[in-house]
Write an enzyme that holds these catalytic residues in place. Structure first.
Site, mmCIF file in Angstrom:
data_model
loop_
_atom_site.group_PDB
_atom_site.id
_atom_site.type_symbol
_atom_site.label_atom_id
_atom_site.label_comp_id
_atom_site.label_asym_id
_atom_site.label_seq_id
_atom_site.Cartn_x
_atom_site.Cartn_y
_atom_site.Cartn_z
ATOM 1 N N ARG A 1 0.845 -1.209 0.000
ATOM 2 C CA ARG A 1 0.000 0.000 0.000
ATOM 3 C C ARG A 1 0.872 1.248 0.000
ATOM 4 N NH1 ARG A 1 -1.477 1.337 4.539
ATOM 5 N NH2 ARG A 1 -2.399 -0.641 5.193
ATOM 6 N N TYR B 1 -16.680 18.231 -14.502
ATOM 7 C CA TYR B 1 -16.954 16.794 -14.656
ATOM 8 C C TYR B 1 -17.980 16.381 -13.596
ATOM 9 C CZ TYR B 1 -16.262 11.762 -14.532
ATOM 10 O OH TYR B 1 -16.456 10.408 -14.532
ATOM 11 N N ASP C 1 -7.729 20.309 -13.221
ATOM 12 C CA ASP C 1 -8.018 18.970 -13.735
ATOM 13 C C ASP C 1 -7.570 18.977 -15.197
ATOM 14 O OD1 ASP C 1 -9.145 16.714 -14.941
ATOM 15 O OD2 ASP C 1 -10.867 16.689 -13.584
ATOM 16 N N LYS D 1 -8.239 8.304 -19.203
ATOM 17 C CA LYS D 1 -8.576 8.893 -20.497
ATOM 18 C C LYS D 1 -7.334 8.942 -21.404
ATOM 19 C CE LYS D 1 -12.371 9.308 -18.187
ATOM 20 N NZ LYS D 1 -12.745 10.512 -17.459
#
Ligand SMILES: *Cc1c(COP(=O)(O)O)cnc(C)c1O
Length: 381
Positions: A46, A98, A170, A195
């Site tokens: 982790r 978004y 973003d 994306k």
């Protein structure tokens, strides 16, 4: 190192133990220690993973940044940024946001006492009127979705800096190939690597990028403390996808330009939204801050009904009807019923998001085939 070399080499070295030219997928949850506390920098999966380290170093280089911190998704990255805020803090955000980011802000963080104001940022000078002493962050998304407005990152950062407010951009829609917000004064960048960075619609992943050491420390702490890490296999897919980022985005932008111009010449089309047109209200800003104008194109019809849009949406072959964007394959979507279905119709119409508006993520296929695909679908109108 220039950008087109960075995508392939930055942070990526052949594996020292075997010489493997490609970064191995370190599918391990823990690492052996030779004595208590004596290890090679890796203790538990982790906290750190070598495949993830390579991806993070590469992403930082692409954004001309010192640090990148990878997360399980774009929204997990955004969530980590929100966790740097406290109850009572205020965030000023772009209004053409978004949908998932809007939902995270309104439904998860507003109940914790963080306030969000969603404002028009077409003219950066208008932002300052919304500042209070509680304003801690400005959240910018540019180009916006699905109207493809452009926000002047440098102008927003200048105003924010004068008031000691952080700016987060973003950068999902542009990708670092087209714009690098830290160079324009931003403090943080958030990515849905799902994306353009991944580019093949086969992985969900996110990242936060910064050169601010304090913020980076805080975000590494949050990454480990809250645990929304990406798996090593997904990190590998990202490293692989990024190697062709420059080629993919360049070709997709070229195709988008050809398609935007084709659409503008169609008698049944009312508006074509693409920042490359000189008539686009923010064209000059786009020219200044982006390398090319992006591969997203939206348009609507003079007969503005959902039925008109459906005739095209249901009759393209290469453009697949689907959510998401940024893959090698072209996608087509209907924001009013898909990505923006939860926004009331009057609100949608106010920003020009009409019933017949279609949004396209133009891919890297042969543009002649894409044009012929649209021509064939237009026959149904
Ligand atoms: C998809 C997207 C996100 C969310 O990313 P996920 O990887 O789906 O969690 C955030 N911002 C923008 C602009 C996006 O397109």
């Amino acid at each position: 190192m220039k950008f087109n070399t960075k995508v392939i080499h930055a942070g990526v070295e052949p594996d020292p133990t075997t010489g493997a030219i490609m970064t191995p997928i370190f599918q391990t949850s823990t690492y052996v220690q030779s004595a208590p506390g004596v290890h090679k920098g890796y203790e538990y999966g982790r906290a750190k993973n070598p495949t993830r380290t390579v991806l993070q170093d590469n992403l930082a280089a692409l954004e001309n940044a010192k640090y990148a911190i990878a997360f399980a998704s774009g929204l997990a990255a955004t969530d980590a940024i929100m966790k740097t805020l406290k109850s009572g803090d205020e965030v000023i955000s772009t209004n053409g946001l978004y949908g998932g980011t809007y939902r995270l802000m309104r439904r998860i963080y507003e109940p914790f006492g963080i306030e969000f104001k969603f404002v028009e940022m077409g003219d950066a000078a208008d932002i300052a009127q919304h500042f209070t002493e509680k304003t801690k962050m400005i959240w910018v998304e540019t180009p916006t979705n699905p109207m493809l407005d452009i926000i002047d990152i440098e102008a927003v950062c200048k105003i924010a800096k004068a008031h000691n407010i952080l700016v987060c951009v973003d950068n999902t829609f542009a990708s670092p190939y087209l714009q690098t917000p830290l160079d324009l004064g931003a403090d943080l960048i958030c990515h849905s690597a799902t994306k353009y960075l991944g580019g093949h619609s086969d992985v969900v992943l996110g990242a936060v990028v910064t050169s601010n050491e304090e913020l980076a420390k805080q975000l590494y702490f949050i990454q480990n403390a809250t645990g929304a890490i990406p798996g090593p296999q997904d990190c590998f897919l990202l490293i692989r996808g990024i190697k062709t980022l420059h080629l993919r985005v360049q070709r997709a932008c070229e195709n988008a330009e050809t398609i935007a111009k084709f659409l503008a010449a169609q008698p049944k089309v009312a508006n074509v939204y693409w920042p490359g047109f000189e008539t686009h209200p923010n064209h000059e800003v786009a020219k200044k801050q982006m390398k090319m104008f992006g591969a997203m194109v939206s348009f609507d019809f003079k007969t503005d009904t959902m039925e008109t849009a459906s005739k095209v949406l249901e009759n393209t072959h290469y453009f697949s009807l689907a959510e998401s964007l940024g893959g090698v394959e072209s996608l087509i979507g209907h924001p009013a019923t898909m990505t923006h279905g939860s926004v009331p119709r009057e609100e949608r119409l106010k920003i020009g998001l009409t019933d017949s508006l279609i949004r396209m993520s133009v891919g890297v296929e042969d543009v002649e085939d894409l044009i012929n695909d649209l021509k064939a679908a237009f026959e149904y109108l």
